[in-house]
Design a protein around this motif. Structure first.
Motif, short mmCIF file in Angstrom:
data_model
loop_
_atom_site.label_atom_id
_atom_site.label_comp_id
_atom_site.label_asym_id
_atom_site.label_seq_id
_atom_site.Cartn_x
_atom_site.Cartn_y
_atom_site.Cartn_z
N LEU A 214 0.83 -1.21 0.00
CA LEU A 214 0.00 0.00 0.00
C LEU A 214 0.86 1.25 0.00
N GLY A 215 1.96 1.22 0.77
CA GLY A 215 2.85 2.36 0.82
C GLY A 215 3.47 2.66 -0.53
N LEU A 216 3.90 1.60 -1.23
CA LEU A 216 4.50 1.79 -2.55
C LEU A 216 3.50 2.37 -3.54
N VAL A 217 2.25 1.91 -3.46
CA VAL A 217 1.22 2.42 -4.38
C VAL A 217 0.90 3.88 -4.07
N LEU A 218 0.68 4.19 -2.79
CA LEU A 218 0.29 5.55 -2.42
C LEU A 218 1.42 6.55 -2.60
N LEU A 219 2.65 6.09 -2.40
CA LEU A 219 3.80 6.99 -2.48
C LEU A 219 4.46 7.00 -3.85
N ALA A 220 3.87 6.31 -4.82
CA ALA A 220 4.49 6.22 -6.15
C ALA A 220 4.82 7.58 -6.75
N PRO A 221 3.91 8.58 -6.70
CA PRO A 221 4.26 9.90 -7.25
C PRO A 221 5.46 10.53 -6.55
N LEU A 222 5.50 10.42 -5.21
CA LEU A 222 6.62 10.98 -4.47
C LEU A 222 7.92 10.26 -4.82
N LEU A 223 7.86 8.95 -4.95
CA LEU A 223 9.05 8.18 -5.30
C LEU A 223 9.59 8.61 -6.67
N ALA A 224 8.68 8.83 -7.61
CA ALA A 224 9.11 9.26 -8.95
C ALA A 224 9.77 10.63 -8.90
N LEU A 225 9.21 11.55 -8.12
CA LEU A 225 9.79 12.88 -7.99
C LEU A 225 11.18 12.82 -7.35
N LEU A 226 11.35 11.96 -6.34
CA LEU A 226 12.64 11.84 -5.68
C LEU A 226 13.68 11.25 -6.62
N ILE A 227 13.28 10.28 -7.43
CA ILE A 227 14.21 9.71 -8.39
C ILE A 227 14.70 10.78 -9.36
N LEU A 228 13.77 11.60 -9.85
CA LEU A 228 14.14 12.67 -10.78
C LEU A 228 15.05 13.69 -10.10
N THR B 212 15.10 13.76 6.64
CA THR B 212 13.68 13.43 6.59
C THR B 212 13.43 11.93 6.48
N SER B 213 14.51 11.14 6.40
CA SER B 213 14.44 9.68 6.26
C SER B 213 13.78 9.24 4.97
N LEU B 214 13.66 10.14 3.99
CA LEU B 214 13.08 9.76 2.71
C LEU B 214 13.98 8.79 1.96
N ASP B 215 15.28 8.78 2.28
CA ASP B 215 16.18 7.85 1.61
C ASP B 215 15.87 6.40 1.94
N GLU B 216 15.09 6.17 3.00
CA GLU B 216 14.77 4.81 3.41
C GLU B 216 13.55 4.23 2.68
N LEU B 217 12.79 5.05 1.97
CA LEU B 217 11.52 4.59 1.39
C LEU B 217 11.66 3.39 0.45
N PRO B 218 12.73 3.28 -0.37
CA PRO B 218 12.84 2.08 -1.22
C PRO B 218 12.88 0.77 -0.45
N GLN B 219 13.15 0.83 0.84
CA GLN B 219 13.16 -0.39 1.63
C GLN B 219 11.76 -0.99 1.78
N LEU B 220 10.73 -0.24 1.37
CA LEU B 220 9.39 -0.83 1.32
C LEU B 220 9.39 -2.04 0.38
N VAL B 221 10.25 -2.02 -0.63
CA VAL B 221 10.38 -3.18 -1.52
C VAL B 221 10.92 -4.37 -0.75
N ASN B 222 11.92 -4.14 0.10
CA ASN B 222 12.46 -5.22 0.94
C ASN B 222 11.41 -5.77 1.89
N VAL B 223 10.57 -4.87 2.42
CA VAL B 223 9.51 -5.31 3.33
C VAL B 223 8.49 -6.16 2.56
N ALA B 224 8.10 -5.70 1.37
CA ALA B 224 7.13 -6.44 0.57
C ALA B 224 7.65 -7.82 0.19
N ARG B 225 8.97 -7.94 0.03
CA ARG B 225 9.57 -9.23 -0.34
C ARG B 225 9.80 -10.12 0.88
N GLY B 226 9.55 -9.62 2.07
CA GLY B 226 9.70 -10.43 3.28
C GLY B 226 11.10 -10.42 3.85
#
Length: 515
Positions: free
Chosen positions: A332-346, A418-432
């Protein structure tokens, strides 16, 4: 934060405007405690020094939090009997809270109150359902739930603010109970050190009565000393007189006994009689530390009081539910935060050369290696430059920390704060591979330096956030971080995870220790 014994004066308040923790005036034992009031008069110090507005404010918020929404919702919906419905809901809400002793002065401010508010609210719903059936009340359920919903939210906010205020006062040694510790020298030292290491409890040690010849290295004032063997035929009667005298001299609110080989059995029992006959509250230390109360079950056998300590949850339905909630929340976090994640990547790609994502091998559950993902906050060759910064390492133990690390990019400092650098770890959480809440995922070379105690932090999955995140992050020493992780590893629960997730929001906004 520590609480030093000498920081409290003979009346239970800060020793004076010049008393500061860590300064020369706070050296334990340097503050002279003279004769003062006894421990029996009036309310105990920890209760009396609590702010007087806690109770009235709690009662007012609970009343308004249910009366106003119910009256407003029923009136706007055009429902009859608005007055009786409002009165019934309000009185039952207050009755439920009072029955659970939520307004007792002893309990006010002692916790954030979120789970107790939810428990009481569910109880209220059940009681109102019974009343609805008995009276034939036919208001739409959706309207009724909407009217009742603000009550637990406002109650939780009020209790959280009260708890925060009380903790702030206790950091300055207000609202505390003055404890006299009785026991063998080493036992007294352990109790004093444990209580002084934290300020989220009401006890401050103001004196000690050692038993036997052992030295008292804790530094707290010592005015009496008990012999290794009771001197009198009453097997401890003189012990009681000495302890009561010391408690009155130090104006103690309670006596805390740390049993040992020289203080047990009939001698301890006789001492208990004497202290309680003098009207002083008595506590006995079990010797257990950092074990959640829910894991301890008392029992008796042959007159002995036994404590059964349940093992930490390592398998079973609670762990399965945690894993399911982790993965669901991460997706759910990855889906809801997808726009923010894209902006941070850019933004990362525009800020400095190199990829937006950074991957690194970390040690996971039981040491299993996995690839952890983060947003890149350093220059591309940061790992190669690390040996050049060894002399600037500010971390102790196996940790590597540099507050002004030159490898961090301009945007990277913002991401880290802001700990935004940690957000990609949601992928690690989703993978268990990780959990939403858990200890910090260590590097393999850090694990190689672990001893047997530190290895226990690997018995649970590492977390996206955890006790280190809400308690100071990089400002913590290795020993402090390890203690927090071990406490979580041994005592985690779903309610603990929810509490840490809620506190993470404040920690991220505060930004303390993020570098």
């Amino acid at each position: 934060m520590r609480r030093d014994a000498a920081f409290v004066s003979e009346v239970g308040r800060p020793a004076g405007p010049g008393a500061r923790r860590g300064g020369s005036d706070t050296v334990p034992g340097r503050h002279a405690l003279r004769g003062g009031r006894g421990g029996r008069g009036g309310k105990r110090n920890g209760e009396r020094d609590k702010s007087g507005w806690y109770g009235p404010v709690a009662l007012t918020v609970d009343t308004a939090g249910i009366a106003l929404p119910v009256a407003l919702c029923f009136h706007r919906a055009g429902l009859p009997h608005t007055g009786p419905a409002t009165a019934t809901a309000t009185l039952m809400w207050l009755a439920v809270r009072a029955a659970h002793r939520r307004y007792g002065r002893r309990w006010l401010g002692e916790s954030r109150g979120a789970l107790t508010a939810l428990h009481d609210w569910l109880t209220l719903l059940g009681l109102l359902a019974v009343v609805r059936v008995l009276t034939g009340e036919d208001s739409p359920p959706a309207v009724a739930l909407l009217a009742l919903a603000p009550a637990p939210l406002l109650t939780t906010v009020c209790r959280a603010l009260t708890h925060r205020h009380l903790l702030g006062r206790r950091r300055e040694a207000h609202g505390v109970q003055r404890a006299l510790v009785v026991g063998e020298g080493s036992a007294v030292d352990r109790v004093v050190e444990q209580l002084a290491s934290r300020t989220d409890h009401p006890y401050v040690v103001i004196g000690a009565v050692p038993v036997g010849p052992g030295g008292n290295r804790s530094g707290v004032p010592e005015t009496e000393r008990l012999e290794s063997v009771p001197p009198g035929p009453d097997d401890g009667g003189q012990d009681g007189a000495a302890v009561v005298s010391a408690a009155r001299q130090h104006a103690a609110d309670t006596v805390l006994v740390a049993p040992g080989s020289l203080l047990s059995g009939q001698r301890l029992r006789t001492l208990t009689w004497a202290v309680q006959d003098a009207g002083l509250p008595l506590m006995i230390s079990s010797g257990l530390a950092d074990v959640a109360l829910r894991r301890v079950r008392p029992s008796t056998a042959a007159g002995l009081h036994l404590l059964h300590v349940d093992p930490p949850p390592r398998r079973g339905p609670q762990l399965a539910l945690k894993s399911a909630l982790d993965r669901t929340g991460a997706v759910l976090g990855l889906v809801l935060l997808a726009p923010l994640l894209a902006l941070l990547i850019l933004a990362i790609r525009l800020d400095s050369p190199g990829p937006a994502l950074y991957r690194q091998t970390r040690a996971g559950h039981r040491g299993a290696p996995f690839t952890m993902w983060k947003f890149r906050s350093m220059v591309v060759d940061a790992d190669r430059l690390r040996p050049q910064l060894a002399a600037a390492n500010e971390g102790d133990g196996p940790l590597f920390k540099v507050r002004a690390d030159p490898r961090i990019t301009r945007l990277g400092r913002v991401l880290r704060r802001t700990s935004l650098d940690e957000l990609p770890q949601l992928v690690n959480v989703a993978r268990g591979e990780m959990s939403l809440v858990g200890p910090r995922p260590p590097l393999p070379d850090e694990v190689a330096a672990y001893g047997a105690t530190a290895l226990r932090r690997l018995l649970v999955k590492p977390g996206l956030t955890g006790p280190w995140q809400v308690s100071g992050r990089s400002d913590l020493s290795w020993d402090e971080s390890l203690a927090l992780d071990l406490r979580y590893t041994d005592n985690w629960s779903l309610t603990t995870d929810l509490d840490l997730l809620a506190r993470t929001v404040r920690a991220v906004v505060d930004g303390r220790g993020a570098y």
